[in-house]
Design a protein around this motif. Structure first.
Motif, mmCIF file in Angstrom:
data_model
loop_
_atom_site.group_PDB
_atom_site.id
_atom_site.type_symbol
_atom_site.label_atom_id
_atom_site.label_comp_id
_atom_site.label_asym_id
_atom_site.label_seq_id
_atom_site.Cartn_x
_atom_site.Cartn_y
_atom_site.Cartn_z
ATOM 1 N N ASP A 165 -17.598 7.025 -9.948
ATOM 2 C CA ASP A 165 -17.058 7.545 -11.211
ATOM 3 C C ASP A 165 -15.800 8.382 -11.009
ATOM 4 N N VAL A 166 -15.881 9.406 -10.168
ATOM 5 C CA VAL A 166 -14.732 10.291 -9.966
ATOM 6 C C VAL A 166 -13.723 9.654 -9.011
ATOM 7 N N ILE A 167 -14.208 8.915 -8.016
ATOM 8 C CA ILE A 167 -13.296 8.235 -7.085
ATOM 9 C C ILE A 167 -12.334 7.338 -7.850
ATOM 10 N N ALA A 168 -12.837 6.562 -8.795
ATOM 11 C CA ALA A 168 -11.982 5.661 -9.563
ATOM 12 C C ALA A 168 -10.936 6.429 -10.364
ATOM 13 N N HIS A 169 -11.305 7.577 -10.915
ATOM 14 C CA HIS A 169 -10.332 8.377 -11.666
ATOM 15 C C HIS A 169 -9.258 8.948 -10.738
ATOM 16 N N ILE A 170 -9.642 9.363 -9.548
ATOM 17 C CA ILE A 170 -8.648 9.874 -8.590
ATOM 18 C C ILE A 170 -7.659 8.780 -8.222
#
Length: 250
Positions: A165-170
């Protein structure tokens, strides 16, 4: 209660940092992430890159990564973003304890919000993005040790269904801010190198390539080096704002 909270401090990369619940406690693996970033940064300086790198840390927690890099890269500067109020305060306190507050800007920011990168444009372009993001697969959260589930911020661990979830946003955020050939360094789950590579293959518009995977001391693929290519975006290097105080929301 974890011993780090009982003692109220813990050593990381030779720095003694204040620790307080529920802010995530830095692990030994993350010291290996810092060492890899230092290797790459120091090698870049050795071949003639002027000055020190401008670094964005996503999810600064106690400030362990950001402050370790600042202490060992004398000309570096860090933008540290974090959505947790307790973590923002703890990073600021640790920066002041180590007298590094003039080289770090701590910004309340949730990188999962649409358009959040616009708030960071005035600080770029960046040389590096580094993060130990929430990457635990949601189904694995129940398997965490009881002391972790009882005391530490679970939002700093839970990465959603596939931990991405957060990896993709980064990864979606970084190309808006990085210089040409700028780098992203991530600590991830051992299942993520293949998942991240596949995800990047579906997003050629980001111009990001997974260039290296490094194993941790247990032999698990734990760290990713992703590099950007293409036309540089962002603001001129002299756009670094002067010292300021950033208010904590609420």
């Amino acid at each position: 209660m974890p011993v780090q909270y009982i003692l109220g401090e813990w050593d990381f990369q030779g720095l003694t940092l204040k620790m307080a619940p529920p802010v995530f406690i830095p692990r030994p693996e993350t010291e290996e992430l810092v060492e890899w970033v230092l290797e790459v940064s120091q090698r870049a300086c050795a071949v003639g890159s002027p000055g020190g790198p401008l670094i964005l840390e996503v999810g600064c927690g106690s400030g362990a990564i950001a402050l370790s890099l600042l202490s060992q890269l004398p000309q570096s500067r860090v933008i540290a973003v974090e959505k947790g109020e307790a973590a923002i305060r703890l990073t600021r306190e640790n920066a002041e304890r180590l007298r590094l507050q003039d080289r770090i800007r701590i910004i309340p920011l949730d990188v999962t919000l649409e358009g959040c990168w616009m708030q960071l444009l005035p600080w770029g372009p960046l040389d590096l993005v580094v993060s130990n993001p929430p990457y635990v697969f949601h189904k694995d959260m129940e398997q965490l040790a009881p002391e972790i589930r009882s005391y530490e911020d679970l939002e700093a661990l839970d990465g959603g269904e596939d931990g991405m979830d957060v990896i993709a946003h980064i990864l979606a955020l970084a190309p808006q801010l990085l210089k040409d050939s700028g780098s992203i360094f991530l600590e991830v789950d051992p299942r993520h190198p293949e998942l991240v590579h596949s995800w990047l293959q579906t997003r050629p518009d980001l111009s990001l390539d997974l260039v290296a995977v490094r194993k941790d001391f247990c032999g698990r693929p734990r760290f990713l080096h992703i590099q950007r290519s293409g036309t540089q975006r962002g603001c001129p290097p002299d756009a670094w704002p002067g010292p300021q105080t950033v208010a904590v929301p609420g």
